[in-house]
Scaffold this active site. Structure first.
Site, PDB file in Angstrom:
ATOM      1  N   LYS A   1      29.075 -24.098  17.497  1.00 44.58           N
ATOM      2  CA  LYS A   1      27.755 -23.871  16.918  1.00 44.58           C
ATOM      3  C   LYS A   1      26.713 -24.794  17.543  1.00 44.58           C
ATOM      4  O   LYS A   1      26.873 -26.009  17.579  1.00 44.58           O
ATOM      5  CB  LYS A   1      27.792 -24.109  15.406  1.00 44.58           C
ATOM      6  CG  LYS A   1      26.452 -23.837  14.714  1.00 44.58           C
ATOM      7  CD  LYS A   1      26.551 -23.981  13.212  1.00 44.58           C
ATOM      8  CE  LYS A   1      26.245 -25.374  12.726  1.00 44.58           C
ATOM      9  NZ  LYS A   1      24.789 -25.683  12.804  1.00 44.58           N
TER      10      LYS A   1
ATOM     11  N   ASP B   1      22.794 -20.996  15.860  1.00 44.66           N
ATOM     12  CA  ASP B   1      22.359 -21.105  14.467  1.00 44.66           C
ATOM     13  C   ASP B   1      20.917 -21.605  14.411  1.00 44.66           C
ATOM     14  O   ASP B   1      20.661 -22.776  14.127  1.00 44.66           O
ATOM     15  CB  ASP B   1      23.298 -22.056  13.719  1.00 44.66           C
ATOM     16  CG  ASP B   1      22.983 -22.140  12.241  1.00 44.66           C
ATOM     17  OD1 ASP B   1      22.388 -21.190  11.708  1.00 44.66           O
ATOM     18  OD2 ASP B   1      23.334 -23.161  11.620  1.00 44.66           O
TER      19      ASP B   1
ATOM     20  N   LYS C   1      18.366 -19.921  12.595  1.00 46.05           N
ATOM     21  CA  LYS C   1      17.741 -19.601  11.304  1.00 46.05           C
ATOM     22  C   LYS C   1      16.351 -18.980  11.470  1.00 46.05           C
ATOM     23  O   LYS C   1      15.356 -19.470  10.921  1.00 46.05           O
ATOM     24  CB  LYS C   1      17.676 -20.862  10.439  1.00 46.05           C
ATOM     25  CG  LYS C   1      19.041 -21.481  10.159  1.00 46.05           C
ATOM     26  CD  LYS C   1      18.910 -22.773   9.362  1.00 46.05           C
ATOM     27  CE  LYS C   1      20.264 -23.324   8.955  1.00 46.05           C
ATOM     28  NZ  LYS C   1      21.111 -23.735  10.094  1.00 46.05           N
TER      29      LYS C   1
ATOM     30  N   ASP D   1      10.235 -15.607  10.722  1.00 46.02           N
ATOM     31  CA  ASP D   1       8.890 -15.486  11.267  1.00 46.02           C
ATOM     32  C   ASP D   1       8.442 -14.040  11.097  1.00 46.02           C
ATOM     33  O   ASP D   1       9.142 -13.241  10.463  1.00 46.02           O
ATOM     34  CB  ASP D   1       8.885 -15.908  12.743  1.00 46.02           C
ATOM     35  CG  ASP D   1       7.577 -16.543  13.171  1.00 46.02           C
ATOM     36  OD1 ASP D   1       6.511 -15.947  12.885  1.00 46.02           O
ATOM     37  OD2 ASP D   1       7.593 -17.620  13.789  1.00 46.02           O
TER      38      ASP D   1
ATOM     39  N   THR E   1      23.175 -24.235   1.452  1.00 42.02           N
ATOM     40  CA  THR E   1      24.234 -24.955   0.727  1.00 42.02           C
ATOM     41  C   THR E   1      23.799 -26.351   0.302  1.00 42.02           C
ATOM     42  O   THR E   1      24.532 -27.034  -0.412  1.00 42.02           O
ATOM     43  CB  THR E   1      25.508 -25.045   1.580  1.00 42.02           C
ATOM     44  OG1 THR E   1      25.184 -25.509   2.891  1.00 42.02           O
ATOM     45  CG2 THR E   1      26.190 -23.694   1.674  1.00 42.02           C
TER      46      THR E   1
ATOM     47  N   ARG F   1      30.439 -32.563  10.648  1.00 48.29           N
ATOM     48  CA  ARG F   1      30.793 -33.976  10.537  1.00 48.29           C
ATOM     49  C   ARG F   1      32.273 -34.241  10.258  1.00 48.29           C
ATOM     50  O   ARG F   1      32.835 -35.183  10.829  1.00 48.29           O
ATOM     51  CB  ARG F   1      29.909 -34.623   9.472  1.00 48.29           C
ATOM     52  CG  ARG F   1      28.483 -34.855   9.962  1.00 48.29           C
ATOM     53  CD  ARG F   1      27.492 -35.042   8.836  1.00 48.29           C
ATOM     54  NE  ARG F   1      27.140 -33.758   8.232  1.00 48.29           N
ATOM     55  CZ  ARG F   1      26.059 -33.573   7.474  1.00 48.29           C
ATOM     56  NH1 ARG F   1      25.246 -34.587   7.224  1.00 48.29           N
ATOM     57  NH2 ARG F   1      25.782 -32.388   6.956  1.00 48.29           N
TER      58      ARG F   1
END
Length: 262
Positions: A50, A77, A79, A82, A151, A236
């Site tokens: 990603k 990714d 997002k 617009d 999330t 992470r």
């Protein structure tokens, strides 16, 4: 088709889903050479990589293109959110770049979501018209995944689940391939939209993970798989370890075991 399963938030509902779940590792290290080195440590593992907003802003499309050239499955990714024309062009560019999957905010509206679908088709058409075919690019365009509720958002589980399902139904009606949601809502999305409608679940953490972050609605790999997640995103808990390949392999093993018991 995978076995039927149940998951958080959908008591007594049995969900069917297709294919084995896929792990996407978020690189998120804003130095291209470090990212490429990290990617190489994961070579051989069945994971997607990603590239998100932070990394893409730092490195632009160059790093993403290099990952595709090295035949890593790319999850872009970004997002998108617009006006429809801009999102259509951005999705067209993501298709030409060779992304396997990309994201857009469902709250951008139906016209914007449909424009993303049109942009993917335009990108595929442009690729077909080339004098030569770049075999490094996937044959199909990117999966279009609609972001429902981030999330990092917290609140009453029932309210969040209702909002996620409402946006998932909108995404499906617009021709998107699936949605981004917490693993806690995946079963409800499958119940509302069908087993073939995909769920991409970020906020995946190993049981007992104490890294500390801003994710509010987290799940373990086992919980997400049993809820019906098709894609699990880990950043992470994988790249923040001394041995990312070992951590990714542990996640894959846990996902496999969960799939066998659903």
């Amino acid at each position: 088709m995978m076995p039927e399963t149940t998951g958080p938030g959908t008591v007594g509902v049995r969900i069917a889903r297709r294919g084995a779940p896929i792990l996407a590792v978020a690189l998120d290290v804003p130095l291209s050479e470090q990212d490429l080195a990290l990617a190489e440590t994961l070579r051989g593992l069945p994971v997607w990589l990603k590239v998100g907003l932070e990394l893409f802003t730092a490195e632009g499309p160059t790093l993403a293109r290099r990952l595709v050239e090295r035949r890593f499955p790319l999850f872009l990714d970004l997002k998108f959110h617009d006006i429809p024309n801009t999102v259509q062009g951005a999705t067209r560019s993501a298709t030409l770049l060779g992304a396997r999957m990309t994201t857009l905010h469902v709250c951008g509206g139906e016209a914007m979501c449909r424009a993303a679908v049109a942009g993917r088709e335009e990108g595929l058409d442009l690729r077909r018209k080339k004098a030569f075919q770049d075999r490094r690019l996937p044959e199909s365009g990117p999966l279009l995944m609609g972001i429902t509720v981030l999330t990092s958002d917290a609140g009453r589980e029932e309210d969040l689940r209702a909002a996620v399902v409402e946006r998932a139904l909108t995404a499906k009606s617009c021709g998107l391939d699936g949605v981004v949601c917490s693993g806690r809502e995946a079963a409800a999305v499958k119940a509302a939209c069908g087993g073939d409608f995909l769920c991409l679940c970020p906020g995946i953490r190993f049981d007992g993970f104490a890294g500390g972050d801003d994710q509010a609605r987290i799940c373990t790999p086992t919980q997400a798989v049993r809820a019906g997640a098709d894609f699990l995103v880990m950043g992470r808990p994988v790249i923040g370890t001394a041995n990312p390949a070992e951590a990714a392999a542990a996640a894959l093993k846990e996902m496999e075991l969960a799939s066998r018991t659903t």
